[in-house]
Enzyme design. Structure first.
Site, short mmCIF file in Angstrom:
data_model
loop_
_atom_site.label_atom_id
_atom_site.label_comp_id
_atom_site.label_asym_id
_atom_site.label_seq_id
_atom_site.Cartn_x
_atom_site.Cartn_y
_atom_site.Cartn_z
N LYS A 22 43.71 57.03 51.04
CA LYS A 22 43.62 56.46 52.23
C LYS A 22 45.68 55.97 52.51
O LYS A 22 45.93 56.59 51.28
CB LYS A 22 43.39 54.34 51.58
N TYR A 43 43.16 53.79 42.52
CA TYR A 43 44.50 53.75 41.80
C TYR A 43 45.20 54.61 40.83
O TYR A 43 44.87 54.65 40.01
CB TYR A 43 45.28 52.79 41.78
N SER A 67 37.15 48.54 44.83
CA SER A 67 39.16 48.57 44.45
C SER A 67 38.58 48.88 42.83
O SER A 67 38.26 48.11 42.08
CB SER A 67 39.76 48.12 44.81
N HIS A 123 47.93 49.94 54.68
CA HIS A 123 47.96 49.03 53.38
C HIS A 123 47.75 46.94 54.50
O HIS A 123 48.46 46.76 53.10
CB HIS A 123 48.81 48.64 51.90
N THR A 141 44.27 55.34 47.17
CA THR A 141 45.28 55.11 47.83
C THR A 141 46.64 55.56 47.62
O THR A 141 46.48 55.52 45.76
CB THR A 141 44.62 53.63 47.56
C1 LIG Z 1 44.92 40.89 48.96
C2 LIG Z 1 44.51 42.38 49.76
C3 LIG Z 1 44.22 43.06 48.48
C4 LIG Z 1 44.20 44.16 48.79
N1 LIG Z 1 43.94 45.20 47.79
C5 LIG Z 1 43.55 46.68 48.31
C6 LIG Z 1 43.66 47.32 46.52
O1 LIG Z 1 43.58 46.90 45.57
N2 LIG Z 1 42.76 48.76 47.26
C7 LIG Z 1 43.69 49.07 48.34
O2 LIG Z 1 43.10 49.96 48.75
N3 LIG Z 1 44.21 48.06 49.57
C8 LIG Z 1 44.08 46.97 49.01
N4 LIG Z 1 44.36 46.46 49.97
C9 LIG Z 1 44.36 46.89 51.53
C10 LIG Z 1 43.11 46.91 52.16
O3 LIG Z 1 42.65 47.65 51.89
C11 LIG Z 1 43.46 47.15 53.69
O4 LIG Z 1 44.24 48.45 54.46
C12 LIG Z 1 44.49 45.93 54.18
O5 LIG Z 1 43.17 44.61 53.64
C13 LIG Z 1 44.61 46.07 56.05
O6 LIG Z 1 44.63 45.41 55.94
P1 LIG Z 1 44.41 43.87 56.81
O7 LIG Z 1 43.30 42.81 56.00
O8 LIG Z 1 45.73 42.85 57.39
O9 LIG Z 1 43.45 43.93 58.64
C14 LIG Z 1 44.39 44.87 49.69
C15 LIG Z 1 44.90 43.87 51.08
C16 LIG Z 1 44.90 42.80 50.78
C17 LIG Z 1 45.30 41.89 52.24
#
Ligand SMILES: Cc1cc2nc3c(=O)[nH]c(=O)nc-3n(C[C@H](O)[C@H](O)[C@H](O)COP(=O)(O)O)c2cc1C
Length: 391
Positions: free
Chosen positions: A262, A154, A130, A286, A180
């Site tokens: 994404k 981002y 990330s 997300h 994203t």
């Molecule tokens: C705590 C947390 C932080 C996240 N940070 C990012 C991020 O920095 N960039 C991003 O593209 N997605 C981020 N996501 C989304 C994840 O890439 C992913 O889409 C998501 O965790 C999928 O859902 P699931 O974990 O419930 O299966 C984050 C998700 C969580 C839970």
């Protein structure tokens, strides 16, 4: 001959260790694993990792959508030698599993993304790093030397910072850029608001910005001397709400790496993505963190796959928990699946070893379930092996 049970054999190890009176320290049941992990986290981190947008209906819908589909297994097929490998953007992967980009892992465990990267390296699973990580993309690259790693962007409003981040990712050996699209601002997240907690305001998750020469150039004093001004600067350039499809040309001009978008859910956006010449799509909402009451990501997958018609790879996340979930998403046309929160639960409890164990179990479950379904390779997966609960 290749090992006939490359991933499934982890199950045997667990049972054999049991003969010596040892039970797994991490809960095997994922719901228990989640509860245990959330217990060890601070209330703020608990809310940040465990929560989603609004009433968290999308989070629930993501999980429930997997129950709409049921697998119809086939018998008497040769599954003695299984090959779960897949080719993605010119790289051969041992399995169709990747680690989703998750920011601010320093609030989950002191080793944060370094632990996740080391686990990815150990398991040979690609890691999408990330922008909002607690360690710099260069430090994380060091920790996951050989395993393919992608950089998630981002997209900042400041072109110089965007360019600089992309250049750094390229120099550090990242192999693709994941942009994203669904988080140009943070959603209304009730748990975080109740804790009045946003990690970025104390500089957590901003390592990539604070170490960036273009970002630093815009500051009167370096972040080490004046963190408040650095955080304010970050807030001013985190994203640009006016970006549209046309602006992707700028990203294209900044990097030679493949660009993967994404957060695509609507097939019309998938068509736009195709038309704008990107190299891949991740169907994702997300993890329900952005819109309450949105459509479950899995429910969008078939139509996106249809529109894309094999021209570029379609990846999937949001709700992947167990091997059968991966099988369903792959059968519906996803090229790979991204594991998100479960990796964080392992990280919270046991750091690198915890992430590793979660990945090992996930792969074992996936491999075993593939075999039990009569599938020896990913080519054997197709929508025909799924029934909907309405049928
Ligand atoms: C705590 C947390 C932080 C996240 N940070 C990012 C991020 O920095 N960039 C991003 O593209 N997605 C981020 N996501 C989304 C994840 O890439 C992913 O889409 C998501 O965790 C999928 O859902 P699931 O974990 O419930 O299966 C984050 C998700 C969580 C839970």
């Amino acid at each position: 001959m290749s090992d006939p049970m490359p991933f499934a054999s982890h199950q045997n190890l667990i049972y054999l260790t049991g003969l010596a009176g040892k039970k797994p320290s991490l809960p095997v049941n994922l719901e228990e694993l989640e509860s245990r992990a959330l217990e060890v986290l601070s209330p703020e981190a608990h809310g940040y990792v465990g929560g989603g947008a609004g009433k968290e209906r999308t989070m629930q819908a993501n999980l429930a959508s997997f129950d709409h589909w049921q697998i119809m297994p086939r018998m008497m097929r040769d599954v003695a030698n299984r090959d779960l490998s897949v080719e993605l953007l010119g790289t051969k992967l041992n399995s169709p599993v990747m680690i989703a980009p998750i920011g601010v892992q320093g609030i989950v465990h002191a080793d944060g993304e370094l632990a996740t990267a080391r686990a990815a390296q150990e398991m040979g699973i690609p890691y999408i790093v990330s922008t909002a990580s607690s360690y710099t993309l260069e430090q994380i690259a060091q920790a996951s030397k050989e395993v393919p790693r992608w950089f998630q962007l981002y997209w900042p409003s400041d072109n110089a910072v965007t360019e600089s981040l992309l250049q750094r990712a390229e120099t550090a050996g990242y192999r693709a850029i994941v942009v994203t699209l669904d988080t140009r601002m943070l959603a209304w997240r009730e748990r975080d608001l109740q804790q009045a907690f946003l990690p970025f305001l104390t500089g957590q998750g901003l390592a990539n910005y604070f170490s960036d020469p273009a970002f630093r150039q815009g500051l009167d004093k370096p972040p080490e001397e004046d963190i408040q001004s650095a955080v304010l600067k970050w807030m001013s350039l985190y994203s640009d709400l006016s970006h549209t499809w046309d602006d992707l040309k700028f990203l294209r001009s900044c990097t030679k790496l493949p660009i993967v978008l994404k957060g695509i859910l609507d097939p019309q956006d998938a068509k736009q993505a195709l038309d704008s010449g990107v190299d891949g799509i991740i169907v994702s909402n997300h993890g329900g963190r952005q819109i309450d009451g949105s459509v479950a990501a899995l429910d969008c997958l078939p139509e996106v796959v249809e529109v894309v018609a094999d021209q570029i790879p379609v990846l999937f996340d949001s709700g992947i928990r167990r091997g059968a979930d991966a099988i369903k998403a792959l059968a519906l046309g996803a090229k790979t699946v991204l594991l998100g929160r479960p990796a964080m639960w392992g990280l919270a409890i046991e750091g690198q070893a915890g992430v590793e164990e979660v990945l090992r179990r996930f792969l074992a479950d996936f491999d075993l379930t593939m075999a039990l379904c009569g599938c020896a390779s990913l080519e054997d997966l197709s929508p025909e092996m799924l029934k909907t609960s309405a049928n």
